[in-house]
Write a protein that holds these residues in place. Structure first.
Motif, PDB file in Angstrom:
ATOM      1  N   GLY A 191     -69.179   1.967 -25.487  1.00 51.24           N
ATOM      2  CA  GLY A 191     -70.371   2.162 -26.309  1.00 51.24           C
ATOM      3  C   GLY A 191     -71.398   3.059 -25.639  1.00 51.24           C
ATOM      4  O   GLY A 191     -72.001   3.922 -26.270  1.00 51.24           O
TER       5      GLY A 191
ATOM      6  N   ALA B 269     -81.963   6.522 -22.623  1.00 52.07           N
ATOM      7  CA  ALA B 269     -81.419   6.935 -23.905  1.00 52.07           C
ATOM      8  C   ALA B 269     -82.510   7.015 -24.961  1.00 52.07           C
ATOM      9  O   ALA B 269     -82.560   7.951 -25.767  1.00 52.07           O
ATOM     10  CB  ALA B 269     -80.324   5.968 -24.353  1.00 52.07           C
TER      11      ALA B 269
ATOM     12  N   VAL C 108     -68.925  11.545 -30.173  1.00 50.58           N
ATOM     13  CA  VAL C 108     -68.374  10.257 -29.730  1.00 50.58           C
ATOM     14  C   VAL C 108     -67.110  10.482 -28.897  1.00 50.58           C
ATOM     15  O   VAL C 108     -66.918   9.868 -27.836  1.00 50.58           O
ATOM     16  CB  VAL C 108     -68.082   9.356 -30.944  1.00 50.58           C
ATOM     17  CG1 VAL C 108     -67.287   8.122 -30.511  1.00 50.58           C
ATOM     18  CG2 VAL C 108     -69.379   8.951 -31.623  1.00 50.58           C
TER      19      VAL C 108
ATOM     20  N   VAL D 179     -73.442  11.203 -28.311  1.00 51.90           N
ATOM     21  CA  VAL D 179     -74.263  11.377 -29.519  1.00 51.90           C
ATOM     22  C   VAL D 179     -75.656  11.876 -29.157  1.00 51.90           C
ATOM     23  O   VAL D 179     -76.197  12.786 -29.803  1.00 51.90           O
ATOM     24  CB  VAL D 179     -74.336  10.050 -30.300  1.00 51.90           C
ATOM     25  CG1 VAL D 179     -75.362  10.142 -31.421  1.00 51.90           C
ATOM     26  CG2 VAL D 179     -72.966   9.685 -30.851  1.00 51.90           C
ATOM     27  N   LEU D 180     -76.267  11.308 -28.133  1.00 51.74           N
ATOM     28  CA  LEU D 180     -77.615  11.739 -27.754  1.00 51.74           C
ATOM     29  C   LEU D 180     -77.616  13.144 -27.174  1.00 51.74           C
ATOM     30  O   LEU D 180     -78.581  13.890 -27.339  1.00 51.74           O
ATOM     31  CB  LEU D 180     -78.212  10.744 -26.755  1.00 51.74           C
ATOM     32  CG  LEU D 180     -78.541   9.373 -27.341  1.00 51.74           C
ATOM     33  CD1 LEU D 180     -79.065   8.434 -26.261  1.00 51.74           C
ATOM     34  CD2 LEU D 180     -79.570   9.497 -28.473  1.00 51.74           C
TER      35      LEU D 180
ATOM     36  N   LEU E 127     -72.538   6.739 -26.858  1.00 55.12           N
ATOM     37  CA  LEU E 127     -73.968   6.981 -27.092  1.00 55.12           C
ATOM     38  C   LEU E 127     -74.447   8.189 -26.304  1.00 55.12           C
ATOM     39  O   LEU E 127     -75.260   8.987 -26.798  1.00 55.12           O
ATOM     40  CB  LEU E 127     -74.771   5.742 -26.717  1.00 55.12           C
ATOM     41  CG  LEU E 127     -76.287   5.826 -26.958  1.00 55.12           C
ATOM     42  CD1 LEU E 127     -76.585   6.078 -28.430  1.00 55.12           C
ATOM     43  CD2 LEU E 127     -76.970   4.537 -26.483  1.00 55.12           C
TER      44      LEU E 127
END
Length: 519
Positions: A17, A174, A92, A24-25, A21
């Motif tokens: 996860g 994040a 991802v 994606v960020l 993340l």
């Protein structure tokens, strides 16, 4: 959780996860940074928008037509959303592939960064300085990705039997990235759309015609029985173009340059055009992508100056064949020069529409309108440059994509009521619709039920030969399932063909037919 192999080697790995993340960020940071830098260069330099524009440019004709048919004016939104989903999935994947080390995700980011740079480089409306936007995007994406992965390993998800993963440090980082990327993207959007085109349009005020169009006569439509109103409201006028982001131009910043095979190069600004005696003409425009029975046809009172007069002032040299026009966003259009110069045709450089300045999405500050030709060869919006040239010297945007060089609007008709699949009482049924044959005019429309004899329809009052004409007919429909068809005849005597053909290369043909059930 850490992988067994990583645990054996003592290599900290973030949970799936956290790695996803980070990908994606990194994507969000890349897009936000690129959009912010593009705001100071030209909004089309934003890598996301540049790739969308490149996708449109590379789309084959059949797929473009499918998108227009399926999504209409929402085709650009569907493209952008589709790209977002693809990029999200790749982000991802980049994170998941990089749990053991950042190299796989970094390579993926670089590949897509380079693609964004190529898309920006290929934009005709941008210079080489626009590459700063994809460069900023690439740098932000790589640095953010590697920093978040390192933070997930070293600070938030340590390996060891006696320490539980403390996610707080990673999540704070994040959250900071997400907030910073959001601010960058929003700032880029605000700055990039800071040109107040709509405010400039409102400031133009009312436009008065020295030669107004004749009033629309009574009986010009059958709107009470299902046809459109004769004139289309500006907000309802169809819109088909390649612009992902509508160009934002103020009237004060607009100029039109006429050059090429001319005796003298001319440049006009908005004040030059507005100060001339303005002429108003009622004209129907039709898109070549309009399938048989399709919606991409509308009528307006366009206001402007005779385009032919501007061209004659420049002085056309012998041998010129093509009017090659360029939009603010780099889109190009090739028009037969003879059509633009033909006095009876009435080509316009339009600055107004239905008594108002052109809406921004319809070409403000100025556009071309040439009756009788499909829009892709005649109706350049946000027009900034006109080059007088030959067909061999310049090739317009759609010519390289399988479309015809010359594209006169074809004689066509459409049934508007009853609609397809209607369930009606048996007996007398009123059928209404429209027909068009620009520059020629409609002489007759006929309707038939199933394979019965053609029945002549009643025509509405004609406004002029460059506009659509409404019609209606009364059919005696017995109970059962039926099909109603229509066909038009223009004033040259040509009867609309029933042979079906698609829109490529120069417009669809065939009789519009609707199915209905009478009970």
């Amino acid at each position: 959780m850490n992988s067994p192999a990583a645990a054996e080697q003592g290599i900290p790995t973030p949970p799936r996860g956290a790695a996803a993340l980070a990908g994606v960020l990194a994507l969000v940071a890349a897009l936000g940074s690129g959009h912010l830098v593009a705001a100071f260069i030209g909004i089309n330099a934003s890598p996301y928008l540049a790739v969308a524009n490149a996708a449109i440019d590379l789309t084959p004709a059949w797929l473009k037509d499918f998108a227009v048919d399926a999504f209409g004016t929402y085709d650009k939104l569907v493209l952008l959303l589709g790209m977002a989903l693809v990029l999200l999935g790749l982000a991802v994947l980049a994170g998941l592939l990089s749990r053991r080390g950042p190299l796989p995700g970094t390579v993926l980011i670089v590949v897509f960064g380079v693609l964004g740079g190529l898309a920006v480089y290929g934009r005709p409306d941008l210079g080489s300085g626009a590459l700063a936007a994809p460069a900023a995007s690439l740098l932000a994406g790589v640095l953010t990705f590697r920093w978040l992965l390192d933070r997930a390993r070293a600070g938030g998800f340590e390996l060891g039997e006696h320490t539980a993963p403390d996610r707080r440090r990673f999540l704070i980082g994040a959250g900071g990235v997400a907030a910073g990327a959001g601010v960058a993207g929003l700032a880029g959007q605000l700055i990039g759309s800071g040109t107040d085109a709509e405010g400039s349009r409102q400031a133009v005020g009312d436009l008065a015609a020295a030669r107004p169009a004749p009033p629309i006569p009574a009986g010009a439509d059958f709107s009470g029985q299902g046809t459109p109103t004769f004139r289309t409201a500006n907000q309802d006028f169809y819109r088909i173009d390649t612009a992902v982001i509508v160009p934002q131009l103020r009237a004060a910043d607009w100029t039109l340059r006429i050059h090429g095979m001319v005796e003298r190069e001319l440049t006009f600004d908005y004040a030059d055009i507005r100060s001339r005696p303005l002429v108003e003409r009622t004209i129907t425009l039709c898109c070549v992508s309009n399938q048989v029975g399709g919606p991409y046809i509308s009528t307006s009172n366009f206001l402007g100056v005779d385009l032919g007069d501007l061209l004659r002032e420049a002085g056309i040299r012998p041998g010129a064949q093509q009017l090659f026009s360029t939009s603010e966003d780099g889109w190009t259009c090739g028009t037969p020069l003879a059509a633009a110069l033909e006095r009876d045709r009435g080509a316009l450089l339009a600055i107004g529409m239905n008594g108002e300045p052109l809406p921004v999405e319809h070409g403000f500050p100025a556009r071309m309108v040439i009756p009788g030709l499909y829009g892709y060869v005649s109706a350049t919006k946000w027009v900034r440059e006109i080059e007088i040239t030959t067909w061999d010297a310049r090739r317009a945007y759609w010519l390289d994509r399988g479309w015809a060089r010359r594209a006169p609007v074809k004689t066509q008709s459409r049934i508007d009521a009853p609609g397809a699949g209607a369930d009606l009482p048996a007996g007398r049924v009123v059928v209404t619709g429209i027909a068009w044959a620009q520059t020629l005019g409609i002489a007759r429309v006929e309707v038939r039920l199933d394979e019965n004899e053609w029945q002549r329809a009643e025509l509405a009052t004609e406004v002029n030969v460059d506009t659509w004409r409404m019609w209606r007919a009364v059919l005696d429909v017995p109970p059962g399932e039926h099909r109603v068809s229509c066909r038009a005849t223009d004033r040259s005597g040509y009867v609309q063909t029933g042979q079906r053909a698609g829109v490529v290369p120069d417009g669809a043909t065939g009789w519009h037919t609707v199915a209905l059930t009478a009970r």
